[in-house]
Each structure stands twice: as C-alpha cells, then as structure tokens.
Design an enzyme around this catalytic site. Sequence first.
Site, short mmCIF file in Angstrom:
data_model
loop_
_atom_site.label_atom_id
_atom_site.label_comp_id
_atom_site.label_asym_id
_atom_site.label_seq_id
_atom_site.Cartn_x
_atom_site.Cartn_y
_atom_site.Cartn_z
N LYS A 152 4.81 24.16 58.59
CA LYS A 152 5.33 25.17 57.67
C LYS A 152 6.17 24.46 56.62
O LYS A 152 6.72 23.39 56.88
CB LYS A 152 6.22 26.18 58.42
CG LYS A 152 6.41 27.50 57.70
CD LYS A 152 5.26 28.42 57.96
CE LYS A 152 5.49 29.80 57.41
NZ LYS A 152 4.61 30.77 58.06
N1 GLU Z 1 1.86 32.13 56.32
C1 GLU Z 1 0.90 32.70 57.19
C2 GLU Z 1 1.41 32.75 58.62
O1 GLU Z 1 2.60 32.78 58.84
C3 GLU Z 1 -0.48 32.06 57.06
C4 GLU Z 1 -0.53 30.59 57.35
C5 GLU Z 1 -1.88 29.97 57.00
O2 GLU Z 1 -2.79 30.67 56.62
O3 GLU Z 1 -1.97 28.74 57.11
O4 GLU Z 1 0.68 32.84 59.55
#
Ligand code: GLU
Length: 428
Positions: free
Chosen positions: A118
């Site tokens: 992240k």
């Molecule tokens: N931000 C989204 C989540 O928290 C998607 C992450 C992604 O598609 O890599 O799952």
Amino acid sequence: MNNVSHIPSYLSAEHLGPWETYLVQIDRVEPHLAAELRPLAPILTRPKRALIVNVPIRLDNGEIAHFEGYRVQHNLARGPGKGGIRYHPDVTLAEVMALSAWMTVKNAVVNVPFGGAKGGIRVDPKVLSMPELERLTRRYASEINILLGQDKDIPAPDINTNEQVMAWIMDTFSMNEGKTAMGVVTGKPVSLGGSLGRKDATGRGVFVATVEAARRMSLDIAGARVAVQGFGNVGEAAARLFADAGAKVVALQDGSGSIRNPGGLDVRAAKAWRQHNGSLIGAPGSEPIAPEAFWGIDADVMVAAAMENQITAANAGLIRARLLTEGANGPTTPEADLILQDNGVTVIPDVLANAGGVTVSYFEWVQDISAFFWTEDEINARLDRIMREAFAAVWDAATAKGVPLRTAAFVLGCERVLQAHAQRGLYP
Ligand code: GLU
C-alpha cells in the site's frame, strides 16, 4: 509468538491506531492457525519493507511545498506487492502499514497471486490544482520507482486517487523505462489498458458478498433496508447495486452529511444532487439526519464504506442491523467487533467484502500482460464467481470452527501466506 501480545503496552484499547488494530486481529487469529504454521506467524506482524519518501513539488504560485509519502510492501511471499495509493491529510506510516497488511490477507483470501502493499501521501489533494496534483503524483512515482514493476509491486487507486492518477504513474514509470509498461499499475483508464468493470468492482464485490450472507441468513435482499456510510467509489456503486436489486437504501452518509428516507432513497438522484451541490443534504426525497444518528438507523444491512475506525465502542451498540458489510478497510475497531459479536450482528470483514476491487485489478494485470482484453460481462461473471467462492470458503470455515467471519477469513488468508513461506523455506 509465545502468546505475547504484539500491542505496545502504552496503547490502551481505546486508542488503537490501524496498525495496532491489525495486530489485535492477528493476535485473535493466531490460536486458530494450523499448529505447524504458528511459528511463522511473526512474519505477519512486521512489513517486509517500508519506504518513506519526501515529495517536494513546485506550486502554481512558484513556492515549493513538501509532502511525506510512503510505499509499504507488507508481504511478497505469494507474488508481487499489490495495493492502492491513498492521498489524504491523515495518512501516516502506521496507517499505510496496516492497509498493506490487510492487502496481504485480502489477496490471499480471494487467492489472487499477489502479496500485500500500500502507498500514500499525507496531503489534502482537494487544495491542489490539477497541474500540482500531476507534479505531486509524478514525483511520488519517481521516488517509489525502485519498488515498482509489473512483477514487483503494482499500485492501484484508493481514497482520493483515480484513473488519471494511475495514468500519470504508468506514464512516469514508462518514461523512465523507455517503454510503455501497462501492467505496472491497475485502475487505469480503459483506453490505456484499464479493465472494464474495474470502477464498480469494489462496490460490486460488497454487494455480492452481502447477497451471499443474506441468503444464508434467510434475509431477502429485495426489500431489505440498507444504510450505506461513504458515498465514494465503493459506497456509491454498492448503494446503486442494492437499489437495482430491489433493496431500499434507507440512509446515506458521507463527509458532507447524512440523509434518510425509510421508503428508500433514489441513489442516482442523490449522486447527481451531490455532484451539483457538493453535499448530500437536500437530495430529492430525503430528510437530513444528525451524523451520530446514522449507526442506529432502522436497517437490515449496514455498509461501512468510508474510512478506518468508524465503528467504535462508542457507537457499535447502536447498530440494529443483522448484517454489517465492511466496504472500507478497517472500519471496525477490535472492541467494537466484540460488541457486535455479543449483539449477534454478522460482520462481513473488509478482507473479504471489499476484495472485488483487487480481484478486478488482478484481471486488469492479466489482460495487460497478455495484451488481450475481456468483455465486461466476462469480467463481472468471473468477479462474481471469485467473490462467491471466497465467501463460501470463509462462511463454511466460520461455521465449522464456531468463529466470526473475520477470524475465519484471517485464518484462511494467513494460512495461505504462511504456507507459501513454509514451502519456499527460510533463506539462507
Ligand atoms: N485500494 C483497493 C483496496 O483497498 C484496491 C487495491 C488494488 O486494486 O490493488 O483493496
């Protein structure tokens, strides 16, 4: 882990940040892990690596502003890092660590071949112009470039980032590589290798998971009363899908206000109203309510699709719904979790409920790598199948072990991750 809690003793249960919340979740899950994997569990209590970057940008008025950004790769045992990038004034290293860890578990629960990562920048993007936002994004992408790559770490949108931001990241990475590298980021515009169905995917997954739970609880979604907190990419799509399935969306809440209509709100009209007026308040056929009245609303299903730490010891007891679906990451504190459990509220945890987004990100990555693109019907059908299968696995494990869905989902996800470590062996 010697049965020692990983929570620093100076933190009281009332003041847990997202990373400590995650550690409590791991503590609760550890006794349920297969005995042979338990010695490996401490791997999950620390990120594999974390990068802190300074992001200086020239503002339109000529001044220089500095922002702090992060990219955390929590675990790469099952594949490249995968997870979104968040722009928000409250972003901290600890928050990004938690979000990256939840990605590790989530990706394993739906069994996509990714680790967890992240990123984020502590910034209020709403005060930046488009050119400033572009410079911020490109500088951040350059600073975290050493971690990125379609086989290393693949960002995606999260709160306050969108297709345009992903296009800038893809372009920045590609310019430095000297070739177009579509698979380095997902959630791109469809014209640049994005996937059909990605925009609504998280909300769609929330809807499918809720339908699956409701069916097992003899709750008919057609006619069910649903309240949705958060009216962004996730909450809006979920609310719309519930309404289309015949549910009554009886309340909506976002940063601009809270509204209700016991007979059912018109979700599309509410979206259009907010677009024009900047607020949900005054949306056609709605009456405003106090924000603190939201969780106590008369509903069968509550959807938490805003941010972390929304359902706490202070308001969990108000919830009268039978089902709570976590569209956001980490919306329920560990204390609130216990209150909901005592009150018989079934919680579909974030690592399962909101996994639709990353599932279609996986489809996007596969399509980019193979340079072959699927129809929206194919994507939705595959997404629905993965969500239904993951839900069934978690539900059945929860029933068999007599544990909440969160524990069952974490056991499933963590065991897959630790199994990968066990099979790969310890280096050197
Ligand atoms: N931000 C989204 C989540 O928290 C998607 C992450 C992604 O598609 O890599 O799952």
